[in-house]
Design a protein around this motif. Structure first.
Motif, PDB file in Angstrom:
ATOM      1  N   UNK A  71     -29.892  43.349  94.327  1.00  0.00           N
ATOM      2  CA  UNK A  71     -31.108  43.162  95.116  1.00  0.00           C
ATOM      3  C   UNK A  71     -30.798  42.292  96.332  1.00  0.00           C
ATOM      4  N   UNK A  72     -31.332  42.643  97.517  1.00  0.00           N
ATOM      5  CA  UNK A  72     -31.056  41.832  98.713  1.00  0.00           C
ATOM      6  C   UNK A  72     -31.465  40.364  98.579  1.00  0.00           C
ATOM      7  N   UNK A  73     -32.484  40.063  97.767  1.00  0.00           N
ATOM      8  CA  UNK A  73     -32.912  38.675  97.633  1.00  0.00           C
ATOM      9  C   UNK A  73     -31.880  37.811  96.916  1.00  0.00           C
ATOM     10  N   UNK A  74     -30.911  38.441  96.261  1.00  0.00           N
ATOM     11  CA  UNK A  74     -29.851  37.665  95.618  1.00  0.00           C
ATOM     12  C   UNK A  74     -28.986  36.953  96.648  1.00  0.00           C
ATOM     13  N   UNK A  75     -29.084  37.363  97.903  1.00  0.00           N
ATOM     14  CA  UNK A  75     -28.291  36.742  98.962  1.00  0.00           C
ATOM     15  C   UNK A  75     -28.888  35.427  99.441  1.00  0.00           C
ATOM     16  N   UNK A  76     -30.122  35.120  99.026  1.00  0.00           N
ATOM     17  CA  UNK A  76     -30.791  33.915  99.509  1.00  0.00           C
ATOM     18  C   UNK A  76     -30.299  32.673  98.765  1.00  0.00           C
ATOM     19  N   UNK A  77     -30.010  31.626  99.522  1.00  0.00           N
ATOM     20  CA  UNK A  77     -29.701  30.338  98.920  1.00  0.00           C
ATOM     21  C   UNK A  77     -30.995  29.648  98.508  1.00  0.00           C
ATOM     22  N   UNK A 371     -36.983  65.417  94.165  1.00  0.00           N
ATOM     23  CA  UNK A 371     -37.333  64.256  94.984  1.00  0.00           C
ATOM     24  C   UNK A 371     -37.096  63.004  94.132  1.00  0.00           C
ATOM     25  N   UNK A 372     -36.309  62.042  94.628  1.00  0.00           N
ATOM     26  CA  UNK A 372     -36.032  60.844  93.822  1.00  0.00           C
ATOM     27  C   UNK A 372     -37.280  60.000  93.596  1.00  0.00           C
ATOM     28  N   UNK A 373     -37.401  59.467  92.391  1.00  0.00           N
ATOM     29  CA  UNK A 373     -38.527  58.609  92.011  1.00  0.00           C
ATOM     30  C   UNK A 373     -38.075  57.156  92.083  1.00  0.00           C
ATOM     31  N   UNK A 374     -38.855  56.333  92.783  1.00  0.00           N
ATOM     32  CA  UNK A 374     -38.532  54.920  92.943  1.00  0.00           C
ATOM     33  C   UNK A 374     -39.682  54.076  92.387  1.00  0.00           C
ATOM     34  N   UNK A 375     -39.363  53.258  91.394  1.00  0.00           N
ATOM     35  CA  UNK A 375     -40.358  52.360  90.812  1.00  0.00           C
ATOM     36  C   UNK A 375     -40.369  51.074  91.648  1.00  0.00           C
ATOM     37  N   UNK A 376     -41.055  51.117  92.780  1.00  0.00           N
ATOM     38  CA  UNK A 376     -40.931  50.049  93.769  1.00  0.00           C
ATOM     39  C   UNK A 376     -41.517  48.733  93.266  1.00  0.00           C
ATOM     40  N   UNK A 377     -42.565  48.788  92.444  1.00  0.00           N
ATOM     41  CA  UNK A 377     -43.146  47.549  91.923  1.00  0.00           C
ATOM     42  C   UNK A 377     -42.187  46.880  90.944  1.00  0.00           C
ATOM     43  N   UNK A 378     -41.554  47.660  90.086  1.00  0.00           N
ATOM     44  CA  UNK A 378     -40.634  47.097  89.106  1.00  0.00           C
ATOM     45  C   UNK A 378     -39.319  46.672  89.748  1.00  0.00           C
ATOM     46  N   UNK A 379     -38.833  47.450  90.698  1.00  0.00           N
ATOM     47  CA  UNK A 379     -37.541  47.169  91.311  1.00  0.00           C
ATOM     48  C   UNK A 379     -37.613  46.115  92.410  1.00  0.00           C
ATOM     49  N   UNK A 380     -38.836  45.861  92.923  1.00  0.00           N
ATOM     50  CA  UNK A 380     -38.981  44.877  93.974  1.00  0.00           C
ATOM     51  C   UNK A 380     -38.363  45.294  95.291  1.00  0.00           C
ATOM     52  N   UNK A 381     -38.189  46.582  95.507  1.00  0.00           N
ATOM     53  CA  UNK A 381     -37.631  47.069  96.763  1.00  0.00           C
ATOM     54  C   UNK A 381     -37.991  48.529  96.960  1.00  0.00           C
TER      55      UNK A 381
END
Length: 461
Positions: A71-77, A371-381
């Motif tokens: 997840x991109x937020x893992x890059x945050x200090x 069509x790919x399914x994205x669980x955006x609420x669960x994945x946070x992205x």
């Protein structure tokens, strides 16, 4: 939750003992999930993003995404993140004060509704680009919008939930059928159609006693939004999005679809909408940033303002415009906040988001053909959805699930009740309706009835 969370650690040097310029991004997790390209845009521009997350962000979900190396937020200090308990200016100031003392803050960027006013005041006070404190305040309050641009307003009045009676309404307002709406809520929450004064008193217990209610004439006509990039009061780019709602046959006004750019408008009608949008921005003295204003266009080509926001649009509209124009609107938001002019482009394709009706019950799964399914609420992205070539065939890009497994799906009374949508696009000169029908028909929402013994699986589209 305390006023804000702070690791207590001193800010780390970004490069070789120096600290890079920073941008304070004020948001919530559910909103940032579709604006994560901001991290890469900040890196390319040599600025470090510092994030303030609001009270609508669950602490456990934020921590889970930060632990996930994918997840991109893992890059945050730790020192680059605050999680605050409310959206007041005072709480925001407490959260950002250490950054303002210790780091060179070059921009304040708000990407959500609840912090619009506080972020607008903060940016203006620091002398940084933003919509301005006045525009931010007006765009958080529907009666102020009516007062600021009376030529665009429907007939309206204010109601006091604690004192309103049907007889009093008859004396004060006659423009029925009408719409009852809270002055400062969002996502169509609490918006109800009313046929006459007698319909209103039974609805009042659903509102807070201190809540300001707006009663206004119901405008018949197509609904549109105008998204605008503005710098120092000058419109750099504007696009018109057509909107669908579930208002036919219900008392609700939940948005069920967006199409960018809007089809079936004459050049004269486009000009009417764009001129009305410019008139409103001028009336509220909008400074710099992205605005989102919603209008109705009547059969007589009267343009009426429904509401406006001093922030990027909700749902997938920024994604639709990227598919339609190729513009990276996240990068554009950052450029505007940094005081530079972003590149703009006209539409070359037409993109659509369609929200599906769902079977009632607990959500168990969503499946789709091709069509790919994205669980955006669960994945946070959200998925990236890069734009296609101008003449590429129509394509279903993604199925977006905005709820969690196990959530109870019910009536679409407001935007929070929606669950699944499809994003697709097609060449600008071709019809998109057939492609939308095909894409939605390939999706199945699976639910389990509240009783564990009964399940349903209904294709929708």
């Amino acid at each position: 939750m305390t006023a804000y969370r702070d690791s207590g650690a001193p800010p780390a040097a970004d490069t070789a003992g120096t600290r890079r310029p920073t941008v304070v991004v004020i948001t919530d997790l559910i909103v940032l999930a579709k604006h994560l390209r901001l991290l890469d845009a900040a890196e390319r521009r040599g600025v470090t993003p510092l994030f303030v997350f609001g009270p609508e962000t669950p602490a456990d979900e934020l921590a889970r995404h930060r632990r996930d190396p994918r997840h991109p937020l893992s890059r945050l200090a730790d020192e680059g993140l605050r999680h605050v308990a409310d959206t007041s200016l005072e709480t925001l100031l407490r959260a950002v004060a250490p950054w303002l003392r210790e780091r060179p803050v070059r921009a304040v960027l708000n990407v959500g509704e609840v912090f619009v006013e506080a972020a607008g005041v903060l940016a203006q006070t620091l002398g940084l680009p933003g919509p301005g404190a006045h525009a931010a305040r007006v765009c958080r309050n529907k009666p102020l919008q009516r007062l600021a641009a009376p030529a665009l307003a429907p007939r309206w009045t204010l109601l006091d939930p604690a004192r309103t009676t049907a007889a009093g309404i008859r004396d004060a307002f006659s423009a029925f059928p009408a719409v009852l709406k809270p002055a400062s809520r969002m996502s169509s929450s609490g918006v109800r159609a009313v046929a006459g004064p007698d319909d209103i008193p039974p609805l009042l217990p659903d509102y807070g006693l201190e809540e300001l209610l707006l009663l206004e004439e119901r405008i018949a006509g197509r609904e549109f939004s105008v998204e605008t990039l503005v710098r120092d009061g000058a419109v750099l780019w504007a696009g018109i999005t057509a909107k669908d709602t579930n208002e036919s046959g219900t008392s609700f006004f939940t948005e069920t679809g967006h199409t960018s750019p809007a089809p079936d408008l004459t050049p004269a009608q486009e000009k009417l909408l764009l001129d009305a949008n410019t008139e409103f921005l001028r009336a509220v003295r909008f400074g710099t940033g992205m605005s989102h204003a919603e209008f109705r266009l009547t059969a007589e080509d009267r343009v009426v303002l429904m509401e406006a926001a001093a922030r990027p649009p909700g749902d997938a509209i920024t994604r639709l415009w990227r598919l339609a124009t190729g513009m990276d609107l996240d990068a554009a938001l950052l450029d505007l906040a940094l005081g530079t002019e972003p590149p703009t482009a006209p539409p070359r394709r037409r993109a659509r988001q369609v929200y599906l009706d769902h079977p009632r019950g607990h959500l168990t799964d969503v499946t789709a053909e091709d069509v790919p399914v994205h669980w955006v609420a669960e994945q946070g992205r959200w998925p990236d959805l890069p734009p296609l070539a101008e003449n590429a065939p129509a394509r279903g890009h993604a199925v977006l699930v905005s709820r969690h497994r196990g959530d109870l799906l019910g009536e679409l009374a407001d935007s929070q009740g929606r669950s699944v949508s499809v994003v697709l696009d097609a060449p600008l000169g071709t019809g998109i309706d057939a492609a939308a029908h095909d894409a939605t028909g390939r999706v199945t929402i699976h639910t389990a009835a509240p009783s564990p013994a009964a399940t349903t699986e209904e294709p929708v589209g």
